[in-house]
Design a protein around this motif. Structure first.
Motif, PDB file in Angstrom:
ATOM      1  N   UNK A   1       3.302  -4.567   4.297  1.00 38.39           N
ATOM      2  CA  UNK A   1       4.382  -4.895   5.229  1.00 38.39           C
ATOM      3  C   UNK A   1       5.479  -5.700   4.551  1.00 38.39           C
ATOM      4  N   UNK A   2       5.118  -6.458   3.524  1.00 36.97           N
ATOM      5  CA  UNK A   2       6.089  -7.317   2.852  1.00 36.97           C
ATOM      6  C   UNK A   2       7.182  -6.521   2.170  1.00 36.97           C
ATOM      7  N   UNK A   3       6.894  -5.279   1.798  1.00 40.31           N
ATOM      8  CA  UNK A   3       7.883  -4.471   1.079  1.00 40.31           C
ATOM      9  C   UNK A   3       8.645  -3.532   2.010  1.00 40.31           C
ATOM     10  N   UNK A   4       8.520  -3.720   3.310  1.00 39.92           N
ATOM     11  CA  UNK A   4       9.116  -2.803   4.278  1.00 39.92           C
ATOM     12  C   UNK A   4      10.637  -2.920   4.288  1.00 39.92           C
ATOM     13  N   UNK A   5      11.323  -1.796   4.138  1.00 37.03           N
ATOM     14  CA  UNK A   5      12.785  -1.756   4.155  1.00 37.03           C
ATOM     15  C   UNK A   5      13.280  -1.608   5.593  1.00 37.03           C
ATOM     16  N   UNK A   6      14.300  -2.365   5.996  1.00 39.95           N
ATOM     17  CA  UNK A   6      14.857  -2.157   7.341  1.00 39.95           C
ATOM     18  C   UNK A   6      15.380  -0.734   7.501  1.00 39.95           C
ATOM     19  N   UNK A   7      15.254  -0.199   8.698  1.00 42.78           N
ATOM     20  CA  UNK A   7      15.805   1.126   8.974  1.00 42.78           C
ATOM     21  C   UNK A   7      17.252   0.991   9.411  1.00 42.78           C
ATOM     22  N   UNK A   8      17.996   2.097   9.375  1.00 41.39           N
ATOM     23  CA  UNK A   8      19.370   2.142   9.871  1.00 41.39           C
ATOM     24  C   UNK A   8      19.365   2.809  11.235  1.00 41.39           C
TER      25      UNK A   8
ATOM     26  N   UNK B   1       0.426   6.617   6.862  1.00 37.80           N
ATOM     27  CA  UNK B   1      -0.383   5.492   7.313  1.00 37.80           C
ATOM     28  C   UNK B   1       0.530   4.303   7.532  1.00 37.80           C
ATOM     29  N   UNK B   2       0.452   3.687   8.696  1.00 34.78           N
ATOM     30  CA  UNK B   2       1.327   2.563   9.023  1.00 34.78           C
ATOM     31  C   UNK B   2       1.184   1.444   7.995  1.00 34.78           C
ATOM     32  N   UNK B   3       2.322   0.932   7.549  1.00 41.51           N
ATOM     33  CA  UNK B   3       2.478  -0.106   6.536  1.00 41.51           C
ATOM     34  C   UNK B   3       2.203   0.397   5.119  1.00 41.51           C
ATOM     35  N   UNK B   4       1.908   1.695   4.997  1.00 43.08           N
ATOM     36  CA  UNK B   4       1.820   2.312   3.674  1.00 43.08           C
ATOM     37  C   UNK B   4       2.663   3.582   3.632  1.00 43.08           C
ATOM     38  N   UNK B   5       3.700   3.623   4.454  1.00 39.78           N
ATOM     39  CA  UNK B   5       4.526   4.826   4.582  1.00 39.78           C
ATOM     40  C   UNK B   5       5.277   5.126   3.287  1.00 39.78           C
TER      41      UNK B   5
END
Length: 326
Positions: free
Chosen positions: A150-157, A125-129
């Motif tokens: 969304x606040x806890x979203x880690x940047x991807x590489x 689920x988007x923003x709960x991945x």
């Protein structure tokens, strides 16, 4: 002085050339290895097996269009592979470090999910991945999420890639970081303080090659995958480059054209240092700046053959790096 330096460089060059003629060895302490050379043996290695989602491994397509031997070929939805221990239990439960390395070749059109690891088989689920995954199209993107918002979203590489080209992709994970390499070269990393790996792996987690559980139907992989390794520790930059070399990656001697130092007097060196004393105090370099400069361009300096080269690099300044053919 010149004679001593010349002798030192001659000895270093001799040993470097002697060692690099011996192929590096692939570490055998993997927990999973899939050669994809044949159905009977190419879908098992270490303590792991890979089984077709259709229930019949005879449905797995192994193609001679490969990096080595044969390669796994997927057409984007016909099947994917479930990776488990030999007894069918999850492979990665409680793991706190991980290295995944493989060769792949896609046409640059995506999404193409090379691997996907999650605590269960539920659709995301988007923003709960909650998953680790490798996505390929015009770039390779590594995602690591255990989100509640969304606040806890880690940047991807991510790093750009060419389509229809074989490359070795390696990703290392620790509790506080993850790092992406392509063809043995560092490309990106990220430091973090959340998203524990055991949380992502779960007690009954899934490890899939060729499918991510986005929507009920999922998203798949189209192209070739070969020489798939999993280690239960995070390799260093040097180990990743050595793994690349051990699988046929080209390295070259990067010793400077003129490796013999000028025979200068100690007094002159001191004088030069004194003369530049005022200007050196004007320049400031942070640790972050230094690291960025060292890593610039995904360039990693290291041996492709044996640990002795490391000693030669440290002692004599002889180094090997990946050969660029672009």
């Amino acid at each position: 002085m010149k004679k001593v330096l010349a002798l030192v460089m001659a000895v270093a060059t001799f040993f470097a050339l002697a060692i690099t003629t011996t192929a590096a060895e692939i570490p055998s302490d993997y927990i999973a290895y899939f050669s994809f050379d044949d159905v009977d043996n190419g879908l098992k290695g270490g303590i792991a097996v890979a089984n077709s989602s259709t229930g019949y491994n005879a449905d797995v397509v192994l193609d001679s269009e490969a990096h080595s031997g044969k390669a796994l070929y997927m057409t984007g939805g016909t099947y994917f592979l479930n990776v488990t221990k030999e007894d069918g239990t999850p492979l990665l439960t409680d793991q706190t470090e991980l290295t995944i390395s493989f060769w792949s070749n896609t046409n640059g059109v995506g999404p193409n999910w090379t691997f996907y690891i999650a605590p269960n088989s539920d659709p995301q689920t988007y923003l709960s991945e909650k998953y680790l995954g490798c996505l390929e199209n015009t770039s390779i993107t590594i995602e690591r999420y255990y989100l509640d918002s969304a606040a806890s979203r880690t940047p991807s590489l991510s790093t750009p890639i060419d389509g229809n080209t074989w490359k070795m992709v390696t990703v290392t994970f620790t509790e506080t970081s993850f790092t992406l390499y392509v063809d043995g070269e560092w490309c990106a990393d990220y430091q973090l303080s959340t998203e524990s790996l055991p949380q992502i792996f779960g007690e009954n987690g899934v490890f899939q090659i060729g499918k991510a559980n986005w929507t009920d139907a999922g998203e798949f992989f189209e192209g070739y995958i070969d020489e798939f390794y999993v280690y239960d520790y995070a390799m260093t930059d040097e180990q990743v480059l050595a793994l690349y070399a051990a699988q046929g990656g080209e390295v070259e001697d990067t010793t400077a054209e003129d490796t013999t130092a000028e025979d200068t007097d100690a007094e002159d060196t001191t004088a030069d240092t004194t003369k530049n004393e005022d200007t050196s105090s004007d320049a400031t370099t942070t640790d972050a700046d230094t690291k960025a400069e060292e890593k610039k361009g995904c360039g990693s300096v290291m041996t492709g053959a044996a640990a002795v080269i490391v000693a030669l690099t440290t002692t004599f300044g002889v180094a090997l790096v990946k050969k660029h053919d672009k």
